[in-house]
Structure formats: C-alpha cells, structure tokens
Design a protein around this motif. Structure first.
Motif, PDB file in Angstrom:
ATOM      1  N   MET A  34       0.604  -1.193  -0.032  1.00 49.48           N
ATOM      2  CA  MET A  34       0.114   0.293   0.006  1.00 49.48           C
ATOM      3  C   MET A  34       1.173   1.098   0.096  1.00 49.48           C
ATOM      4  SD  MET A  34      -2.744  -1.325   2.622  1.00 49.48           S
ATOM      5  CE  MET A  34      -3.105   0.279   3.816  1.00 49.48           C
ATOM      6  N   VAL A  35       2.012   1.628   0.593  1.00 50.54           N
ATOM      7  CA  VAL A  35       2.672   2.382   0.996  1.00 50.54           C
ATOM      8  C   VAL A  35       3.418   2.553  -0.471  1.00 50.54           C
ATOM      9  CG1 VAL A  35       5.057   3.129   2.122  1.00 50.54           C
ATOM     10  CG2 VAL A  35       3.362   2.495   3.801  1.00 50.54           C
ATOM     11  N   TYR A  36       4.050   0.938  -1.011  1.00 45.04           N
ATOM     12  CA  TYR A  36       4.550   1.476  -2.591  1.00 45.04           C
ATOM     13  C   TYR A  36       3.745   2.575  -3.601  1.00 45.04           C
ATOM     14  CZ  TYR A  36       6.750  -0.097  -6.333  1.00 45.04           C
ATOM     15  OH  TYR A  36       7.431  -0.411  -8.066  1.00 45.04           O
ATOM     16  N   ALA A  37       2.674   1.779  -3.155  1.00 51.74           N
ATOM     17  CA  ALA A  37       1.461   2.563  -4.430  1.00 51.74           C
ATOM     18  C   ALA A  37       1.459   3.260  -4.340  1.00 51.74           C
ATOM     19  CB  ALA A  37       0.001   1.181  -4.987  1.00 51.74           C
ATOM     20  N   GLN A  38       1.052   3.989  -2.815  1.00 48.53           N
ATOM     21  CA  GLN A  38       1.037   5.461  -2.679  1.00 48.53           C
ATOM     22  C   GLN A  38       2.106   6.403  -2.784  1.00 48.53           C
ATOM     23  OE1 GLN A  38       0.107   5.749   1.509  1.00 48.53           O
ATOM     24  NE2 GLN A  38      -2.391   5.128   1.208  1.00 48.53           N
ATOM     25  N   SER A  63      16.909   3.070  -8.479  1.00 48.57           N
ATOM     26  CA  SER A  63      17.777   2.851  -8.111  1.00 48.57           C
ATOM     27  C   SER A  63      16.497   2.611  -6.509  1.00 48.57           C
ATOM     28  CB  SER A  63      18.944   2.921  -7.906  1.00 48.57           C
ATOM     29  OG  SER A  63      19.541   4.159  -6.995  1.00 48.57           O
ATOM     30  N   LEU A  64      16.341   3.335  -6.427  1.00 49.65           N
ATOM     31  CA  LEU A  64      15.135   3.781  -4.699  1.00 49.65           C
ATOM     32  C   LEU A  64      13.953   2.776  -4.752  1.00 49.65           C
ATOM     33  CD1 LEU A  64      14.298   7.065  -4.917  1.00 49.65           C
ATOM     34  CD2 LEU A  64      16.376   5.814  -3.075  1.00 49.65           C
ATOM     35  N   THR A  65      14.040   1.680  -3.266  1.00 50.33           N
ATOM     36  CA  THR A  65      13.028   0.752  -3.595  1.00 50.33           C
ATOM     37  C   THR A  65      12.053   1.899  -2.794  1.00 50.33           C
ATOM     38  OG1 THR A  65      13.492   0.889  -0.801  1.00 50.33           O
ATOM     39  CG2 THR A  65      15.284  -1.227  -2.970  1.00 50.33           C
ATOM     40  N   PRO A  66      10.871   0.540  -2.682  1.00 52.46           N
ATOM     41  CA  PRO A  66       9.629   1.215  -2.024  1.00 52.46           C
ATOM     42  C   PRO A  66       9.871   1.347  -0.768  1.00 52.46           C
ATOM     43  CG  PRO A  66       9.016  -1.277  -3.496  1.00 52.46           C
ATOM     44  CD  PRO A  66      11.054  -0.826  -2.641  1.00 52.46           C
ATOM     45  N   ALA A  67      10.945   1.001  -0.217  1.00 48.60           N
ATOM     46  CA  ALA A  67      11.373   1.398   1.303  1.00 48.60           C
ATOM     47  C   ALA A  67      12.040   2.771   1.497  1.00 48.60           C
ATOM     48  CB  ALA A  67      11.774   0.173   2.067  1.00 48.60           C
ATOM     49  N   ASP A  68      12.324   2.540   0.176  1.00 45.12           N
ATOM     50  CA  ASP A  68      13.171   4.353   0.371  1.00 45.12           C
ATOM     51  C   ASP A  68      11.592   5.538  -0.123  1.00 45.12           C
ATOM     52  OD1 ASP A  68      16.140   3.255   0.957  1.00 45.12           O
ATOM     53  OD2 ASP A  68      16.056   2.699  -1.396  1.00 45.12           O
ATOM     54  N   ASN A  69      11.023   5.258  -1.161  1.00 47.77           N
ATOM     55  CA  ASN A  69      10.583   5.720  -1.399  1.00 47.77           C
ATOM     56  C   ASN A  69       9.783   5.944  -0.639  1.00 47.77           C
ATOM     57  OD1 ASN A  69      11.080   6.256  -4.373  1.00 47.77           O
ATOM     58  ND2 ASN A  69      10.992   4.032  -4.844  1.00 47.77           N
ATOM     59  N   ALA A  70       8.879   5.194   0.312  1.00 53.03           N
ATOM     60  CA  ALA A  70       7.751   5.617   1.996  1.00 53.03           C
ATOM     61  C   ALA A  70       8.465   6.733   2.452  1.00 53.03           C
ATOM     62  CB  ALA A  70       7.587   4.695   2.300  1.00 53.03           C
ATOM     63  N   VAL A  71      10.240   6.280   2.623  1.00 56.74           N
ATOM     64  CA  VAL A  71      10.238   7.609   4.154  1.00 56.74           C
ATOM     65  C   VAL A  71      10.830   8.614   3.174  1.00 56.74           C
ATOM     66  CG1 VAL A  71      12.619   8.031   4.778  1.00 56.74           C
ATOM     67  CG2 VAL A  71      12.269   5.789   4.893  1.00 56.74           C
ATOM     68  N   LEU A  72      11.345   8.747   1.581  1.00 53.85           N
ATOM     69  CA  LEU A  72      11.265  10.162   1.182  1.00 53.85           C
ATOM     70  C   LEU A  72      10.130  10.943   0.992  1.00 53.85           C
ATOM     71  CD1 LEU A  72      13.882   9.385  -1.521  1.00 53.85           C
ATOM     72  CD2 LEU A  72      14.252  11.279   0.369  1.00 53.85           C
ATOM     73  N   THR A  73       9.023  10.094   1.117  1.00 54.44           N
ATOM     74  CA  THR A  73       7.087  10.162   1.125  1.00 54.44           C
ATOM     75  C   THR A  73       7.210  10.571   2.089  1.00 54.44           C
ATOM     76  OG1 THR A  73       6.568   9.028  -1.124  1.00 54.44           O
ATOM     77  CG2 THR A  73       5.217   9.970   0.394  1.00 54.44           C
ATOM     78  N   ASP A  95      15.276   1.380  14.260  1.00 51.65           N
ATOM     79  CA  ASP A  95      16.363   0.380  12.950  1.00 51.65           C
ATOM     80  C   ASP A  95      16.472   0.431  12.369  1.00 51.65           C
ATOM     81  OD1 ASP A  95      17.540  -0.015  16.162  1.00 51.65           O
ATOM     82  OD2 ASP A  95      16.774  -1.733  16.505  1.00 51.65           O
ATOM     83  N   ARG A  96      15.167  -0.118  11.508  1.00 47.13           N
ATOM     84  CA  ARG A  96      15.106  -0.421  10.840  1.00 47.13           C
ATOM     85  C   ARG A  96      15.016   0.848  10.034  1.00 47.13           C
ATOM     86  NH1 ARG A  96       9.345  -2.870   7.162  1.00 47.13           N
ATOM     87  NH2 ARG A  96      10.290  -2.846   5.169  1.00 47.13           N
TER      88      ARG A  96
END
Length: 126
Positions: A34-38, A63-73, A95-96
């Motif tokens: 869901m976070v990746y889609a958003q 080269s960003l992962t879905p998790a990277d994109n979630a943090v950046l958003t 930690d994550r």
C-alpha cells in the motif's frame, strides 16, 4: 469493507450450529504494498509536474526501493520528523528507519540539517 483496505475477505466457518469469523489485519507485506502504491503515485505526479530533470537524479530515483520511497514521501511532507516519529508513521522499528536513512545518507539522497531534535531532513535529489 475489507476489500476497500486491501485486506483478505473474512472467513465464515460453520461448526455444527456454531460459527466462527476469521478477520485478517494488515500484514507488513500488505502495508508495504500500500505504501509502495501511494509512493509510486506521488512520485509519478511529482515527475509529471517537473519540467526540468537532469540525468543524475533520474538514475538515483530509479534505484530506490519501495521502502526508500516511503521514507522520502514522509520526509517531503514533514521534514522535521525524528527517526522515532518516522518509525511510528511507517509502522516500522526505529532500527529499520535508521538503516534506510543511513543508506540514503551514504547515497547522498538525504541529509540532516541541525540537531536530531530541532533539525530537519533535506532531500538532495529532485
């Protein structure tokens, strides 16, 4: 109702006159999807509205992962968030969050300006 939130449908199980309903909650995998889609939608809108792009930021963004994109958003919306606040917003451990921020700092995607409590995150890519 569960379909609206991307959750599996509940199971209705019959036990000789009694019944049980199994309802499912959002798992980490579903939450990341869901976070990746958003995030993907947000990045698409940002890319479409931007008329000037350079080759270097485009390669980094790909080269960003879905998790990277979630943090950046989240950092784009609220740059003054602490690591603990980011973890709460994303439903992750601290930690994550530290792992992804450290990785993005090494790649020169983000940097922290000011102190850990009174500073803000600066995003260095377009």
């Amino acid at each position: 109702m569960s379909v609206n939130y991307g959750l599996p449908k509940p199971d209705f199980i019959d036990f000789d006159g009694d019944f049980r309903v199994n309802m499912y909650r959002c798992t980490d995998v579903l939450r990341e999807k869901m976070v990746y889609a958003q995030t993907t939608q947000s990045l698409t809108q940002t890319t479409q509205s931007s008329t000037q792009t350079t080759q270097s930021p485009t390669q980094t963004t790909q080269s960003l992962t879905p998790a990277d994109n979630a943090v950046l958003t989240l950092l784009r919306e609220q740059p003054s968030l602490t690591q603990k606040e980011l973890a709460l917003e994303l439903g992750w451990t601290v930690d994550r969050v530290k792992y992804y921020l450290h990785k993005m700092k090494k790649q020169q995607i983000v940097r922290r300006v000011g102190s850990s409590h009174n500073g803000y995150w600066e995003i260095l890519i377009g």
